[in-house]
Design a protein around this motif. Structure first.
Motif, PDB file in Angstrom:
ATOM      1  N   ASP A  33       0.864  -1.166   0.000  1.00 40.83           N
ATOM      2  CA  ASP A  33       0.000   0.000   0.000  1.00 40.83           C
ATOM      3  C   ASP A  33       0.917   1.237   0.000  1.00 40.83           C
ATOM      4  O   ASP A  33       2.086   1.143   0.375  1.00 40.83           O
ATOM      5  CB  ASP A  33      -0.893   0.026   1.241  1.00 40.83           C
ATOM      6  N   VAL A  34       0.374   2.359  -0.420  1.00 44.16           N
ATOM      7  CA  VAL A  34       1.143   3.602  -0.370  1.00 44.16           C
ATOM      8  C   VAL A  34       0.481   4.509   0.658  1.00 44.16           C
ATOM      9  O   VAL A  34      -0.693   4.862   0.536  1.00 44.16           O
ATOM     10  CB  VAL A  34       1.196   4.299  -1.742  1.00 44.16           C
ATOM     11  N   VAL A  35       1.221   4.825   1.722  1.00 44.40           N
ATOM     12  CA  VAL A  35       0.707   5.661   2.817  1.00 44.40           C
ATOM     13  C   VAL A  35       1.699   6.805   3.022  1.00 44.40           C
ATOM     14  O   VAL A  35       2.891   6.555   3.213  1.00 44.40           O
ATOM     15  CB  VAL A  35       0.536   4.849   4.120  1.00 44.40           C
ATOM     16  N   THR A  36       1.198   8.022   2.956  1.00 43.08           N
ATOM     17  CA  THR A  36       2.031   9.226   3.070  1.00 43.08           C
ATOM     18  C   THR A  36       3.232   9.158   2.122  1.00 43.08           C
ATOM     19  O   THR A  36       4.333   9.583   2.479  1.00 43.08           O
ATOM     20  CB  THR A  36       2.512   9.479   4.516  1.00 43.08           C
ATOM     21  N   GLY A  37       3.023   8.591   0.947  1.00 43.51           N
ATOM     22  CA  GLY A  37       4.082   8.527  -0.045  1.00 43.51           C
ATOM     23  C   GLY A  37       5.079   7.414   0.141  1.00 43.51           C
ATOM     24  O   GLY A  37       6.020   7.289  -0.639  1.00 43.51           O
ATOM     25  N   LEU A  38       4.886   6.568   1.157  1.00 46.43           N
ATOM     26  CA  LEU A  38       5.809   5.473   1.427  1.00 46.43           C
ATOM     27  C   LEU A  38       5.180   4.133   1.081  1.00 46.43           C
ATOM     28  O   LEU A  38       3.972   3.939   1.289  1.00 46.43           O
ATOM     29  CB  LEU A  38       6.207   5.467   2.903  1.00 46.43           C
ATOM     30  N   PRO A  39       5.979   3.163   0.592  1.00 48.08           N
ATOM     31  CA  PRO A  39       5.448   1.812   0.392  1.00 48.08           C
ATOM     32  C   PRO A  39       5.318   1.113   1.745  1.00 48.08           C
ATOM     33  O   PRO A  39       6.276   1.047   2.519  1.00 48.08           O
ATOM     34  CB  PRO A  39       6.514   1.148  -0.482  1.00 48.08           C
ATOM     35  N   VAL A  40       4.134   0.606   2.013  1.00 48.70           N
ATOM     36  CA  VAL A  40       3.828   0.032   3.327  1.00 48.70           C
ATOM     37  C   VAL A  40       3.202  -1.338   3.133  1.00 48.70           C
ATOM     38  O   VAL A  40       2.335  -1.521   2.266  1.00 48.70           O
ATOM     39  CB  VAL A  40       2.858   0.951   4.114  1.00 48.70           C
ATOM     40  N   ALA A  41       3.617  -2.303   3.916  1.00 41.05           N
ATOM     41  CA  ALA A  41       3.064  -3.653   3.828  1.00 41.05           C
ATOM     42  C   ALA A  41       1.575  -3.634   4.145  1.00 41.05           C
ATOM     43  O   ALA A  41       1.124  -2.863   5.001  1.00 41.05           O
ATOM     44  CB  ALA A  41       3.793  -4.589   4.789  1.00 41.05           C
ATOM     45  N   PRO A  42       0.776  -4.485   3.487  1.00 38.95           N
ATOM     46  CA  PRO A  42      -0.648  -4.586   3.827  1.00 38.95           C
ATOM     47  C   PRO A  42      -0.815  -4.955   5.302  1.00 38.95           C
ATOM     48  O   PRO A  42       0.087  -5.533   5.921  1.00 38.95           O
ATOM     49  CB  PRO A  42      -1.152  -5.714   2.916  1.00 38.95           C
ATOM     50  N   VAL A  43      -1.967  -4.632   5.849  1.00 33.47           N
ATOM     51  CA  VAL A  43      -2.177  -4.789   7.288  1.00 33.47           C
ATOM     52  C   VAL A  43      -1.896  -6.210   7.763  1.00 33.47           C
ATOM     53  O   VAL A  43      -1.202  -6.413   8.767  1.00 33.47           O
ATOM     54  CB  VAL A  43      -3.614  -4.371   7.672  1.00 33.47           C
ATOM     55  N   ALA A  44      -2.432  -7.214   7.072  1.00 35.90           N
ATOM     56  CA  ALA A  44      -2.266  -8.590   7.543  1.00 35.90           C
ATOM     57  C   ALA A  44      -0.794  -8.978   7.601  1.00 35.90           C
ATOM     58  O   ALA A  44      -0.341  -9.613   8.561  1.00 35.90           O
ATOM     59  CB  ALA A  44      -3.050  -9.548   6.651  1.00 35.90           C
ATOM     60  N   ARG A  45      -0.014  -8.590   6.582  1.00 30.84           N
ATOM     61  CA  ARG A  45       1.408  -8.919   6.587  1.00 30.84           C
ATOM     62  C   ARG A  45       2.143  -8.142   7.668  1.00 30.84           C
ATOM     63  O   ARG A  45       3.014  -8.673   8.375  1.00 30.84           O
ATOM     64  CB  ARG A  45       2.026  -8.631   5.218  1.00 30.84           C
ATOM     65  N   ALA A  46       1.803  -6.855   7.830  1.00 28.49           N
ATOM     66  CA  ALA A  46       2.441  -6.052   8.875  1.00 28.49           C
ATOM     67  C   ALA A  46       2.141  -6.620  10.256  1.00 28.49           C
ATOM     68  O   ALA A  46       3.008  -6.635  11.138  1.00 28.49           O
ATOM     69  CB  ALA A  46       1.962  -4.603   8.778  1.00 28.49           C
ATOM     70  N   LEU A  47       0.916  -7.108  10.456  1.00 26.44           N
ATOM     71  CA  LEU A  47       0.560  -7.734  11.730  1.00 26.44           C
ATOM     72  C   LEU A  47       1.423  -8.959  12.003  1.00 26.44           C
ATOM     73  O   LEU A  47       1.945  -9.133  13.115  1.00 26.44           O
ATOM     74  CB  LEU A  47      -0.912  -8.150  11.723  1.00 26.44           C
ATOM     75  N   ALA A  48       1.578  -9.820  11.002  1.00 24.84           N
ATOM     76  CA  ALA A  48       2.378 -11.026  11.198  1.00 24.84           C
ATOM     77  C   ALA A  48       3.820 -10.671  11.544  1.00 24.84           C
ATOM     78  O   ALA A  48       4.426 -11.276  12.443  1.00 24.84           O
ATOM     79  CB  ALA A  48       2.320 -11.900   9.945  1.00 24.84           C
ATOM     80  N   ASP A  49       4.390  -9.680  10.850  1.00 23.95           N
ATOM     81  CA  ASP A  49       5.772  -9.280  11.138  1.00 23.95           C
ATOM     82  C   ASP A  49       5.896  -8.660  12.526  1.00 23.95           C
ATOM     83  O   ASP A  49       6.925  -8.814  13.191  1.00 23.95           O
ATOM     84  CB  ASP A  49       6.264  -8.305  10.074  1.00 23.95           C
ATOM     85  N   ALA A  50       4.854  -7.947  12.970  1.00 22.88           N
ATOM     86  CA  ALA A  50       4.882  -7.366  14.316  1.00 22.88           C
ATOM     87  C   ALA A  50       4.735  -8.457  15.377  1.00 22.88           C
ATOM     88  O   ALA A  50       5.492  -8.491  16.364  1.00 22.88           O
ATOM     89  CB  ALA A  50       3.771  -6.331  14.458  1.00 22.88           C
ATOM     90  N   VAL A  51       3.779  -9.354  15.184  1.00 24.02           N
ATOM     91  CA  VAL A  51       3.521 -10.411  16.167  1.00 24.02           C
ATOM     92  C   VAL A  51       4.732 -11.317  16.327  1.00 24.02           C
ATOM     93  O   VAL A  51       5.000 -11.822  17.421  1.00 24.02           O
ATOM     94  CB  VAL A  51       2.268 -11.220  15.748  1.00 24.02           C
ATOM     95  N   ALA A  52       5.489 -11.519  15.264  1.00 20.74           N
ATOM     96  CA  ALA A  52       6.671 -12.384  15.324  1.00 20.74           C
ATOM     97  C   ALA A  52       7.677 -11.905  16.365  1.00 20.74           C
ATOM     98  O   ALA A  52       8.471 -12.701  16.878  1.00 20.74           O
ATOM     99  CB  ALA A  52       7.336 -12.455  13.954  1.00 20.74           C
TER     100      ALA A  52
END
Length: 335
Positions: free
Chosen positions: A137-156
Motif C-alpha cells: 500500500d502507499v501511505v504518506t508517499g511510502l510503500p507500506v506492507a498490507p495490514v495482515a502482513r504487517a501484523l504477522a511481522d509485528a507479532v513475530a
C-alpha cells in the motif's frame, strides 16, 4: 562555500519536504556535494547528521518519526521498484492503529526486503527478509506492507500476550482487514505454534464473528429486508438436529450462514474432505437444501465490501421461495 550555499546546481524543489531533509550519499553526490563535504557538515557542531550508513539528515535536531521512516526506507533502497516497504509496528502506525506506539517512540523501523538483498540491519532500520514481497500500500508517499502482513511481522517479535491480542482485535474491530487474511499470514509465518498467538487468534475469530453479525443486522435493516429470527438451531420434529444458522426466515425457508471459520493451511495430498469442520459444514448445508431450505453463505468481507450485492442475493432468495415446493415443518430453537 558556507552552510547556506545551495547543495548543487540540481534544485531540491522536485523533492517533498521530508525528502529534502533526508538524503542518501548518492543523492547528495547527484547534487554536487562531495563525500568530504558531507563528512565536514556531519562533524561536531555541523548542520547535518548521519542517521544510518549512507543516509543523512540535513539538520542537527532530533529526527522526527517521518524522517526516521524515510531514512530506513532510503537505507534499504529502491522503494520505487517494489523491493522495499515498511512493515511491523511502524507499518501499523501508518495504517492508523491506535494500539501501537507512535513512530517517534519506536526503537526500530522494520523494513521488508527480498531475501537476496545483501544488506544488514543498522541503527533504527531492522531488515526483514522474505522470499515473496507482497503488493505494498502507499501511505504518506511510502510503500507500506498490507495490514495482515504487517501484523504477522509485528507479532513475530512480540512476547506480550496482551499486546498481541490488542493488535489482532483492533485489526478486525476497526475494519482494517478480515480475520481470514490475518490467520493466513500468521500461518504462513509459522506463528500458530506459539500458545499466546493461538489464544489471540481465538479472540480475533470471536471478534470477527461479532463484527460480521453486526454487519448482517445492519444490512437487513438498511435494505428493508424482512426481519428474520437470529442465531437459531433448526431440527425436524422428533428428529435430529439440523444445525445452527445465523439468520432464518421461516415462511420463506431461507437461512444465512456467516463463513467466519479460520482458513486451514493446505497440505499436500489433502482430499476434499481433509478438513473435518469444512466437510461437516458442507454435509449440513446439503441436508438443509435437500429439505428445501435455501442456505445463503456469506463471507464477512463481502458484507463489508459489497453489501448491496449481498442484499440483492438475499432478496432474490426470499422472492424465489414462492416457486419452490413446500418445505417440511422445521422446529426453530434459540441457539
Amino acid at each position: 562555500m558556507n552552510h547556506n550555499t545551495p547543495l548543487s546546481p540540481r534544485p531540491l524543489s522536485d523533492l517533498s519536504d521530508v525528502r529534502r531533509r533526508v538524503l542518501s550519499a548518492a543523492q547528495l553526490r547527484a547534487r554536487g556535494v562531495t563525500a568530504e563535504r558531507t563528512a565536514e557538515r556531519c562533524g561536531p557542531g555541523g548542520p547535518w547528521q548521519q542517521l544510518l550508513p549512507g543516509v543523512f539528515l540535513l539538520h542537527p535536531g532530533t529526527p522526527t518519526g517521518e524522517e526516521r521512516l524515510h531514512a530506513a526506507v532510503t537505507y534499504a533502497g529502491r522503494p520505487e521498484e517494489g523491493e522495499v516497504m515498511v512493515t511491523g509496528l511502524a507499518a501499523l502506525a501508518l495504517h492508523r492503529f491506535t494500539s501501537v506506539p507512535s513512530l517517534t517512540a519506536l526503537e526500530r523501523i522494520d523494513v521488508l526486503v527480498p531475501r537476496a538483498r545483501r544488506l544488514r540491519s543498522a541503527g533504527c532500520a531492522r531488515l526483514i527478509r522474505t522470499h515473496a514481497m507482497p503488493r505494498p500500500d502507499v501511505v504518506t508517499g511510502l510503500p507500506v506492507a498490507p495490514v495482515a502482513r504487517a501484523l504477522a511481522d509485528a507479532v513475530a517479535r512480540l512476547t506480550d500476550p496482551g499486546a498481541v491480542r490488542r493488535l489482532l482485535t483492533e485489526a478486525v474491530r476497526a475494519g482494517h482487514c478480515e480475520p481470514a487474511a490475518v490467520v493466513a499470514e500468521l500461518t504462513r509465518a509459522r506463528l500458530l505454534s506459539r500458545p499466546h498467538v493461538v489464544d489471540a487468534v481465538d479472540s480475533l475469530l470471536a471478534e470477527g464473528r461479532a463484527v460480521a453479525e453486526g454487519r448482517l443486522y445492519d444490512l437487513v435493516r438498511m435494505y428493508g429486508l424482512p426481519e428474520p429470527v437470529w442465531n437459531v438451531d433448526l431440527r425436524l420434529p422428533g428428529g435430529p438436529q439440523l444445525g445452527g444458522v445465523d439468520a432464518y426466515w421461516p415462511a420463506e425457508a431461507v437461512a444465512v450462514e456467516l463463513d467466519t471459520r479460520a482458513p486451514r493451511p493446505a497440505v499436500a495430498g489433502d482430499g476434499p474432505d481433509a478438513d473435518p469442520e469444512w466437510s461437516a459444514s458442507g454435509r449440513r448445508r446439503e441436508h438443509l437444501e435437500r429439505l428445501g431450505i435455501t442456505v445463503v453463505r456469506i463471507a464477512p468481507r463481502k458484507l463489508r465490501d459489497v453489501p448491496v450485492q449481498q442484499a440483492m442475493v438475499l432478496r432474490t432468495a426470499l422472492m424465489a421461495s414462492s416457486d419452490r415446493e413446500p418445505t417440511p415443518y422445521v422446529v426453530v430453537l434459540p441457539r
